[in-house]
Structures are given as C-alpha cells and as structure tokens.
Design a protein around this motif. Sequence first.
Motif, PDB file in Angstrom:
ATOM      1  N   ASP A 146     -11.295 -14.186  -3.776  1.00 28.19           N
ATOM      2  CA  ASP A 146     -11.445 -15.195  -2.718  1.00 28.19           C
ATOM      3  C   ASP A 146     -11.884 -16.515  -3.310  1.00 28.19           C
ATOM      4  O   ASP A 146     -11.386 -17.571  -2.933  1.00 28.19           O
ATOM      5  CB  ASP A 146     -12.476 -14.729  -1.683  1.00 28.19           C
ATOM      6  N   ARG A 180       0.817  -1.209   0.000  1.00 31.17           N
ATOM      7  CA  ARG A 180       0.000   0.000   0.000  1.00 31.17           C
ATOM      8  C   ARG A 180       0.853   1.262   0.000  1.00 31.17           C
ATOM      9  O   ARG A 180       0.535   2.248  -0.661  1.00 31.17           O
ATOM     10  CB  ARG A 180      -0.947  -0.013   1.197  1.00 31.17           C
ATOM     11  N   THR A 217      -4.945 -16.533 -10.457  1.00 31.70           N
ATOM     12  CA  THR A 217      -6.144 -15.767 -10.128  1.00 31.70           C
ATOM     13  C   THR A 217      -6.237 -14.516 -10.996  1.00 31.70           C
ATOM     14  O   THR A 217      -7.289 -14.216 -11.556  1.00 31.70           O
ATOM     15  CB  THR A 217      -6.107 -15.352  -8.648  1.00 31.70           C
ATOM     16  N   ALA A 258     -14.584 -10.795  -3.639  1.00 35.85           N
ATOM     17  CA  ALA A 258     -15.192 -12.129  -3.624  1.00 35.85           C
ATOM     18  C   ALA A 258     -14.703 -12.986  -4.785  1.00 35.85           C
ATOM     19  O   ALA A 258     -14.542 -14.200  -4.648  1.00 35.85           O
ATOM     20  CB  ALA A 258     -16.705 -12.007  -3.665  1.00 35.85           C
TER      21      ALA A 258
END
Lengths: 460, 277
Positions: A344, A263, A356, A341
């Motif tokens: 996840d 971050r 992913t 989501a």
Amino acid sequence: MPFSFLLLVLAGLSVIAYRFGVSRARAVAPGRQAVLHSRPMYHGLYVAIWCGIPALLVAVAWVAMQPILVKGLVMGGLPDAYDALPKARLDLIWNDIRNLALGDVVRADPAPEIQAAAETFRRLYTIGNAALTVLCLIAAPLAARYAVRHVSIDLRARNRVEAAITVFLVASSLVAIFTTVGIVLSLLFESLRFFAKVPVLDFLFGLHWSPQTALRADQVGSSGSFGAVPLFSGTLLISLISMLVAVPVGLMSAIYMSEYAHRKFRAVAKPLLEVLAGIPTVVYGFFAALTVAPFIRRAGEAMGLSVASESALAAGLVMGVMIIPFVSSISDDVINAVPQAMRDGAYALGATKSETIRNVVVPAALPGIVGGVLLAVSRAIGETMIVVMAAGLSANLSFNPLDAVTTVTVQIVTLLTGDQEFDSAKTLAAFALGLVLFCVTLGLNVFALHVVRKYREQYE
Amino acid sequence: METAILRDTMHTLSDTHAPEGEAAPMTAKIEARQTNVHYGDKHALKDVSLDIREGEVTSFIGPSGCGKSTFLRCLNRMNDTIDGCRVSGTVMMDGEDIYDPKIDVVQLRARVGMVFQKPNPFPKSIYDNIAYGPRIHGLAANKDELDEIVLTSLEKAGLLAEVKDRMEAPGTGLSGGQQQRLCIARAIAVSPEVILMDEPCSALDPIATAKIEELIDELRENFTIVIVTHSMQQAARVSQRTAFFHLGELIEVGDTEQIFTNPKHKLTQGYITGRFG
C-alpha cells in the motif's frame, strides 16, 4: 509371557490404577472436592504413572541385560577346551548355539556339548521371561499401592503429572537428537579409519579419483587414488546448473503466483507445481537419462559440439526442474508474508505493480528467499538418483557442462553397492565422502535457517 | 426506529448538499458526486457527495465501519487494489474524473499521496525511504537534486534534526512517531497536491500525536489534506471542515466549528456528545 503381551497387561494395570487413584482422591475429600490441591483426574494419572512407568523401566532394563547375562552363562558352561579358542571362533559357536536354540538353520550335526549349551540357552530364556513377568506383575501393583497411599488433600498431583509429561516430551525429542549424533559419530569414526590409510590432504586436494584397490598382492590393478577434487567440482558444476534453472524459474513463478495470479488460478496451479516435488527422484533420473540427455546430445551435435551421452548439463537441468518447487514454495510463502501495508505504501506513492514488487516486496522478502535458495542448494548437493542415472561415473576434472562428470553422492553409491570388504580404503572412502557432504549441507542448512529466522524477527 | 433514522438521514442529505455549491467560497479541489462503493455484496458507501476544498484540512469522523476510510481510499483509487471492490459515481479532481479510463492511476497517486494508520516505512534506509517516490517518478535529474528533495521533505515533516546523522540507518528502526513522520515525508517527497491520512495517529502516543497534529497544521499551507480520525478532539484541533459518516452514508458536512458547536443532525449530535459510537 511374550513381551508385547506383558506391555498390554501393564497398560491394563495402569488403567485400573487410574480408577483407584480417582476414587481414592474422592474418598479423602468426600463431597468437597474443592479442598483437593489437584482434581481427582490428576491423582488418577499420578497413580497410573507410578503403576506403569517403574515396571516398564524394569522390563526394558531386563530385556536389554538378558542377552548379555545369558551369553555369559551359556559360554561359561561350555567345556574348558573352548576357552582357548580365538574370539572369532567363539562368536561363530555362539551363533550356532543361538540358531539351534531358536530353531533356525544350523550347520549339520552340531557337537553334543553345543546341543547341551543350546538347551541351557533355551532354559535360561524361559526362566528369564517368567521372572520378568512375575517381577513386573509384582512391581506394578506395589508401586501403585505406594502412590495410592500418598493421595491426600495436599498432594501436588497435578504438578507431578505435568513434570512426568515434560520428561516424556524431552525423551521424545532426545531420540531425534541422539540419532543424528549417532549418524555423525559413525561417519566420523569410519572416516578416521579411512584417513589412517589415506592422508586427509591427499583426499581433500588430490586431483585424481580412481578408488580401485587390488584385493590380492598378485592382482593386476591400481593401488587406488583418492583425490576427491574431481568429485567436488562435479558436484559443484551440477548444483550450479540446477540452481541456474531453479532459482530464476522458481522465483518468477512465486512472484506470479503471489502477486499477479487470480485466486482461482493460484488454487489450481500451486498444488500442481508442488506435484513436481512429489515425483520420485528415480523417475526424474530416467527422464534425464533417456529423454533429456539424448536430446541434448543431438542438439549439441547439430551445432557441431561434442557432447558426452551422459552430460552434466542433462543431470543439472533435470535436477533444476526438480528443485523448482522448493524455491517457489518458500519464496511464495515469504512474499505472502510481506505485509500488505508495504505494498500500500508503495502504491500510494504512485509506484506501478512491477516497481512495487521489484523495489519493495522482493527486497523485503529477500532474506527468506535466500534461505529458501540455500535449502534448495543443499538439496541439490545431496541429490543422488538423478546424477547416478544421468551424469555418469567418470571422475573428470572439468567445468564443461557437456562433459560427463560425477558427484560425491554417485561415488558413495558406487563404492558401497555390491559385495565389499568393510575395511578397505575403497569402502571407507565412502564414509569420508559422506562426512564432507554432511558438513557442507549442515553448514548450508544452519546458515539458511539463520537467515530465515532473522527475517521472521523483522515482521512479527 | 431504524427506518426513522434512515428517513431522517436521507432528509439531511438533501438538506446539506443543496446549498453547498454556493456556500463554498473557496475552490473545491475534489468533488465527489453520488459515490457508491460495494465490497462484493456489501454496500459500503452509499451515494456520498462531498467537496474537498483546496488548502484546507478536511476531517472525516464517524463510528468504525461507517465508510470514512473507504471514501478516503476512493480519492486516490487505493480501492483498486482490493479484490471485489466496485466504485460508481464520479470523483472529480480539478475538473477531471479520476475514474475515467484515460486517467493513469499511477499519476493520480503521485498527485494524491497517502499516509496510513500504521506507520509502514519500507525495510530500507531512511534516505531510500524518502528517495523512493522521486526515483520512480524521475523527479530528480541527479544525486544532488535527490539529496535536496530528501532533505526538504524531512525538514517539512519535522524529522530532519532527529535523523540527519543516520540517513543510512533502516527506517524500521525509528520510533513509531518518527516512522509516521517518515511516512509523511515520503508522501511529501513526490510533491503531491493532496495528502490523505487514514487515522495517522491511532498507533501513536500523545506526544507523537501532538507533533503530527502540529505538522498537519503547517502542511496546510502547501497541501490539501484529508484526515480520517477516531478522535473528535483531533478533528476539532486540526481541521477546518468536518464530515460525519454513519453506516456508509454522509450524514452531515460543514465547518468544523459548526459541526462541533451546532450540529444540524441529531445523529451528529449524538456522536459528538458521545451518546453512541
């Protein structure tokens, strides 16, 4: 009274009218404000609007009409001998009269009738301004009085004020729309004039671009040829090179920023990347022309290639760097908008981070990314300064990135800079080129926005 | 007052856990010991020790923010993806510590699948949603095997009849209940040993919920299931064992019937009778 001062007075009157409206509303329902349909504030605004707006409209209309009326009166007042003169000559005389009246520089010793006309001009203006002031100062209080008399328990002041605000908002948005329409129409009409001289098909499909036209019949010079295909191909080539730079770099950096970067790093790096977008394009231009182009030339020669000192490659590379923030910033936003989501779900199946991202996050964000890329393309096509400085002016029909090529925007610049006649095919060609450019970028933008919007519907 | 509850809590913890080792006749699939979770400064889960038995449905109940979802996410290390989250203690699965640095979290998650509160199908076709897991883990040698896995997974999730004519339609176009069953099918397709479900029915209507509950009961034959739920009736209907969490601590764990008919701890009793939470 000067116009700006008049506006100030009208504003002051409106404030006073507001106070009147409020106190009138309180007076019609003393001590029991709940019975009023609208709160006193709305009655005040209602009266203020009645006070200010009609007077303002009168003033604006007057200011718009006054020059036309004055011109008619002044020119009509000239001796009959002037009526026979051609229109262009009359326009010159009118200019003289105006300059004389306003105290600007005029030609030496104007004729007495011109001086007399200037005097009339001055007088008419003085009378007109005075009349306007009086009219406004009468109209405003009258309208306010009319409105105050209307204030009653049942007056739907709130609804009226809301309606007035809506009208105001609509008018504001119309300004932008009408400006666009105006630009398009001016492009369109000038282009039509061009197409009257040069056939559309010659322009769109001709392979030779050489816009020089002879000014006089005896002049040595080409008759001009307006085949725009070399310009389109040059634009395409440079845009292609810049997208080859910007899309991979921008997309990868967006993925890194949104998925991997810490971050704190992101907080520093993202604004830095966006600084690229803030650099003036002229700076990119001389960077391309003075640093990148010679470098490419030397590197090319070391490899035994012949490279033009102004090459499409140099302009395209630098333009690609300039566009990186467009791609990365929009991609970053849409990647962040992919719901956690989704990630996840993939992680829970045992997908690695890169799996992913590759199989779930990027496909989910793809419509948005495509939208961003299309916006960047239209930016690349419309970019001017870099190509003016780095790509050159020679309209070669070539797809070799080491050649000098030219683009639509560069030609528009060269056609319109310097002293130009505004009815020659050469100058008008710029408008036709502008029209083509406008159509292409508009099409791309509409398509891009459509894609982006379609994406948004999916997740909200 | 609060300290009294806390003292009580500590008391019960030692009470319930001492005999658990002997009291469990079935083998424990997952054994958590002294598991603590911190989110930054927040101590979200305190010293939880719990066994998940093989071939049973274990439900976690408790008021919001009690740590039940946090504990669930420890079991497949989904907490790893959250910044500032630290897990301590041991979680053993089949005798292996899943927090051992040698353990590959990707393989662990292939063994411990998860279904989330909100159905989260990928924006892909129904077929690709199911085929995604088998593809990344190389479970199918060819297209026929992959088709086979997809069809059996959908069949087991009770969705096959509803979607077999539109396998290429996007998964996001299904109804909420269908999407959740799609997510369950997606989890099954990787042939996990354990399936974790985080409030799988909270976004669904009663009919879809009933279907999912029925499905959980059938899946018990092949998988060990852990379900977090806010509905005590649901816990009572689908699970064999129930654990009650409160304020980050495990208050009581036992057979579902015992927890709902004869809770040992008064906090548990208060919660299941609806006096708080």
